[in-house]
Design a protein around this motif. Structure first.
Motif, short mmCIF file in Angstrom:
data_model
loop_
_atom_site.label_atom_id
_atom_site.label_comp_id
_atom_site.label_asym_id
_atom_site.label_seq_id
_atom_site.Cartn_x
_atom_site.Cartn_y
_atom_site.Cartn_z
N THR A 128 0.85 -1.20 0.00
CA THR A 128 0.00 0.00 0.00
C THR A 128 0.88 1.24 0.00
O THR A 128 1.81 1.34 0.80
N ASP A 130 0.43 5.08 0.64
CA ASP A 130 -0.51 6.06 1.18
C ASP A 130 0.16 7.43 1.20
O ASP A 130 1.07 7.68 1.98
N THR A 166 -2.40 -1.15 -3.52
CA THR A 166 -3.27 0.00 -3.26
C THR A 166 -2.44 1.27 -3.30
O THR A 166 -1.39 1.35 -2.67
N LYS A 168 -3.24 5.40 -2.70
CA LYS A 168 -4.34 6.25 -2.26
C LYS A 168 -3.83 7.57 -1.68
O LYS A 168 -2.66 7.71 -1.31
N ASN A 169 -4.77 8.54 -1.62
CA ASN A 169 -4.54 9.82 -0.95
C ASN A 169 -3.27 10.51 -1.45
O ASN A 169 -2.44 10.98 -0.67
N VAL A 196 -6.24 -1.14 -6.15
CA VAL A 196 -7.13 -0.08 -5.69
C VAL A 196 -6.45 1.27 -5.90
O VAL A 196 -5.32 1.47 -5.46
N PHE A 197 -7.15 2.18 -6.59
CA PHE A 197 -6.68 3.55 -6.78
C PHE A 197 -7.73 4.46 -6.16
O PHE A 197 -8.87 4.49 -6.61
N GLU A 198 -7.35 5.19 -5.13
CA GLU A 198 -8.35 5.93 -4.35
C GLU A 198 -7.84 7.33 -4.01
O GLU A 198 -6.74 7.50 -3.50
N ASN A 199 -8.66 8.34 -4.33
CA ASN A 199 -8.36 9.72 -3.95
C ASN A 199 -7.00 10.18 -4.51
O ASN A 199 -6.12 10.60 -3.77
#
Length: 207
Positions: A128, A130, A166, A168-169, A196-199
């Motif tokens: 991940t 982040d 992942t 993200k952010n 997962v690609f988020e924000n």
């Protein structure tokens, strides 16, 4: 404390100091350790290198561009065919002028080695990443620096390849990348499995 200062979280360390005018009255301290932190919590201190490593969670915390370069290099050269560590940004990272291969910042996961077709060998990232709302700024990549000329197929991006990872952010700002033959994207040239690609925000960047 009389005005409501309570339940103060402090880092468990070699020594914790509580400073203030605590000798002018009757004050009782109740100190508890959250059970999740019970036992040995070892954090490798590499602040001078711009990052720190938390062994119990296999997490790299990145604070500076030098730290990003160091972590990318460590992960590329670590044992194993993939990267399963996590990476957390603790501040904006400006990679302007950062060169790890030619004039480019090589994708995270690059080993620095080449295959029999002279292509850069990169490990897939499975952890991940982040950004915590921070930005990766001014990253520059050229496929020619990686040996990705026409027919020398490869992937470019912050990561070359994600596998069940992942991201993200994260803000990506002022990034420029080019390739003659290969996959290219701001985050990762290749993504396989359930990623997962988020924000994620892209600003003032071009491919």
């Amino acid at each position: 404390f009389a005005e409501g200062l309570n339940n103060v979280p402090v880092q468990r360390n070699w020594r914790t100091n509580i400073l203030g005018k605590i000798l002018t009255g009757d004050i009782q301290f109740n100190i508890t350790i959250d059970p999740v932190y019970d036992g040995d919590i070892n954090v490798e201190d590499n602040w001078s290198d711009g990052y720190s490593y938390e062994e119990t969670t296999d997490t790299y915390h990145v604070y500076t561009a030098e730290g990003m370069i160091a972590v990318a290099t460590l992960l590329g050269k670590a044992n194993g065919e993939s990267i399963e560590s996590d990476i957390v940004l603790e501040s904006d990272i400006d990679l302007k002028g950062a060169k790890t291969m030619g004039n480019s910042f090589a994708p995270i996961g690059s080993t620095g080695e080449r295959d029999d077709r002279n292509r850069l060998i990169c490990k897939p990232f499975k952890g991940t990443f982040d950004g915590q709302g921070h930005a990766i700024k001014n990253l520059y990549q050229s496929g020619w620096d990686m040996g990705y000329e026409w027919g020398q197929y490869g992937s470019l991006g912050l990561f070359a390849e994600l596998e069940g990872a992942t991201v993200k952010n994260l803000v990506i700002e002022g990034v420029e990348a080019q390739v003659e033959g290969g996959d290219i994207s701001f985050v990762a040239g290749s993504a396989t499995g359930v990623c997962v690609f988020e924000n994620i925000t892209i600003k003032d960047s071009k491919i």
